[in-house]
Design a protein around this motif. Structure first.
Motif, PDB file in Angstrom:
ATOM      1  N   UNK A  29       0.938  -1.217  -0.132  1.00  0.00           N
ATOM      2  CA  UNK A  29      -0.130   0.047   0.040  1.00  0.00           C
ATOM      3  C   UNK A  29       1.146   1.237  -0.062  1.00  0.00           C
ATOM      4  N   UNK A  30       1.850   1.257   0.888  1.00  0.00           N
ATOM      5  CA  UNK A  30       2.794   2.319   1.037  1.00  0.00           C
ATOM      6  C   UNK A  30       3.495   2.571  -0.466  1.00  0.00           C
ATOM      7  N   UNK A  31       3.702   1.630  -0.950  1.00  0.00           N
ATOM      8  CA  UNK A  31       4.443   1.641  -2.297  1.00  0.00           C
ATOM      9  C   UNK A  31       3.763   2.029  -3.404  1.00  0.00           C
ATOM     10  N   UNK A  32       2.214   1.672  -3.455  1.00  0.00           N
ATOM     11  CA  UNK A  32       1.444   2.187  -4.273  1.00  0.00           C
ATOM     12  C   UNK A  32       1.398   3.785  -4.194  1.00  0.00           C
ATOM     13  N   UNK A  33       1.080   4.179  -3.092  1.00  0.00           N
ATOM     14  CA  UNK A  33       0.810   5.648  -2.521  1.00  0.00           C
ATOM     15  C   UNK A  33       2.191   6.342  -3.021  1.00  0.00           C
ATOM     16  N   UNK A  34       3.481   5.891  -2.936  1.00  0.00           N
ATOM     17  CA  UNK A  34       4.683   6.211  -3.337  1.00  0.00           C
ATOM     18  C   UNK A  34       4.731   6.564  -4.892  1.00  0.00           C
ATOM     19  N   UNK A  35       4.094   5.283  -5.499  1.00  0.00           N
ATOM     20  CA  UNK A  35       4.506   5.395  -6.976  1.00  0.00           C
ATOM     21  C   UNK A  35       3.195   6.436  -7.514  1.00  0.00           C
ATOM     22  N   UNK A  36       2.215   6.419  -6.885  1.00  0.00           N
ATOM     23  CA  UNK A  36       1.232   7.558  -7.340  1.00  0.00           C
ATOM     24  C   UNK A  36       1.632   8.932  -6.969  1.00  0.00           C
ATOM     25  N   UNK A  37       2.321   9.071  -5.973  1.00  0.00           N
ATOM     26  CA  UNK A  37       2.935  10.406  -5.713  1.00  0.00           C
ATOM     27  C   UNK A  37       3.888  10.781  -6.547  1.00  0.00           C
ATOM     28  N   UNK A  38       4.743   9.778  -6.858  1.00  0.00           N
ATOM     29  CA  UNK A  38       6.002   9.999  -8.151  1.00  0.00           C
ATOM     30  C   UNK A  38       5.131  10.379  -9.432  1.00  0.00           C
ATOM     31  N   UNK A  40       2.335  11.702  -9.926  1.00  0.00           N
ATOM     32  CA  UNK A  40       1.884  13.123  -9.856  1.00  0.00           C
ATOM     33  C   UNK A  40       3.109  13.990 -10.041  1.00  0.00           C
ATOM     34  N   UNK A  41       4.111  13.850  -9.590  1.00  0.00           N
ATOM     35  CA  UNK A  41       5.172  14.567  -9.652  1.00  0.00           C
ATOM     36  C   UNK A  41       5.895  14.566 -10.970  1.00  0.00           C
ATOM     37  N   UNK A  42       5.825  13.419 -11.679  1.00  0.00           N
ATOM     38  CA  UNK A  42       6.204  13.154 -12.983  1.00  0.00           C
ATOM     39  C   UNK A  42       5.363  14.214 -13.947  1.00  0.00           C
ATOM     40  N   UNK A  43       4.285  13.859 -13.713  1.00  0.00           N
ATOM     41  CA  UNK A  43       3.240  14.729 -14.547  1.00  0.00           C
ATOM     42  C   UNK A  43       3.320  16.117 -14.338  1.00  0.00           C
ATOM     43  N   UNK A  44       3.577  16.566 -13.192  1.00  0.00           N
ATOM     44  CA  UNK A  44       3.706  18.134 -12.985  1.00  0.00           C
ATOM     45  C   UNK A  44       4.926  18.453 -13.402  1.00  0.00           C
ATOM     46  N   UNK A  45       6.076  17.721 -13.521  1.00  0.00           N
ATOM     47  CA  UNK A  45       7.264  18.022 -14.297  1.00  0.00           C
ATOM     48  C   UNK A  45       7.207  18.242 -15.594  1.00  0.00           C
ATOM     49  N   UNK A  46       6.366  17.108 -16.108  1.00  0.00           N
ATOM     50  CA  UNK A  46       6.213  17.006 -17.710  1.00  0.00           C
ATOM     51  C   UNK A  46       5.427  18.341 -18.200  1.00  0.00           C
ATOM     52  N   UNK A  47       4.391  18.642 -17.371  1.00  0.00           N
ATOM     53  CA  UNK A  47       3.712  19.871 -17.651  1.00  0.00           C
ATOM     54  C   UNK A  47       4.413  21.174 -17.538  1.00  0.00           C
ATOM     55  N   UNK A  48       5.477  21.195 -16.418  1.00  0.00           N
ATOM     56  CA  UNK A  48       6.118  22.302 -16.594  1.00  0.00           C
ATOM     57  C   UNK A  48       7.151  22.262 -17.741  1.00  0.00           C
ATOM     58  N   UNK A  49       7.775  21.510 -17.979  1.00  0.00           N
ATOM     59  CA  UNK A  49       8.666  21.032 -19.451  1.00  0.00           C
ATOM     60  C   UNK A  49       8.037  21.588 -20.316  1.00  0.00           C
TER      61      UNK A  49
END
Length: 192
Positions: A29-38, A40-49
């Protein structure tokens, strides 16, 4: 019966609470949450790029537009300089020919000499020219090969005498192209 339903619901609630707690305690469960968080961060970084890339493209387009504008302005300045050079050559060639130089300043001489010639009239004066017709019909002389005074002559004016009759007159005017001034030289009764 209500006790059974109540006990079943209570058990179901406890079981759900246990499942939630168990999911939080399990590493998956914690891994899935970390993956989801990652993610979201990747999507935000892509959007900024993408936004940064669009901003760079916009700046490139603006720079290209400015470069095209500067190129157009440079070409226009070069064309004006070329036109000025051609005009200077034409004027230099025209200065060598007295008739060309006199024709070049004829329109200016009409306006510069008009008041001076009219001031020679004792009573009243009137021009006999039609619109678009020249006041000066002859060039008498061009001094200094086109660098000095041009003397124009004509006979398109009538002066009133003391009895009120109109008489045609000939006239001469000296026009200075450098200053743009005209000076009436003579006025005599008669025609050219």
């Amino acid at each position: 019966m209500w006790k059974i339903i109540g006990a079943g619901l209570a058990g179901y609630f406890v079981l759900g609470l246990f499942a939630v707690t168990l999911d939080q305690l399990l590493p998956g469960r914690a891994l899935r949450e970390a993956e989801r968080l990652q993610a979201r961060q990747d999507e935000a970084a892509e959007r900024q790029a993408r936004q940064a890339a669009r901003a760079v493209e916009r700046r490139i387009r603006e720079a290209a537009r400015e470069a095209r504008q500067l190129d157009r302005e440079a070409r226009a300045a070069a064309d004006q300089a070329e036109q000025a050079r051609r005009d200077a050559i034409r004027q230099a060639v025209c200065r060598r020919s007295p008739s060309c130089w006199a024709d070049h300043h004829l329109a200016d001489a009409h306006y510069a000499c008009r008041a001076s010639l009219e001031s020679l009239a004792r009573y009243r004066s009137r021009w006999t020219t039609r619109p678009g017709e020249r006041r000066f019909t002859r060039v008498v002389s061009v001094a200094d090969g086109g660098h000095g005074v041009i003397i124009y002559a004509g006979d398109r004016i009538e002066l009133q005498n003391g009895f009120g009759a109109w008489q045609p007159h000939t006239y001469a005017c000296a026009y200075d192209p450098e200053r743009g001034t005209g000076l009436a030289l003579s006025m005599q009764a008669g025609r050219l």
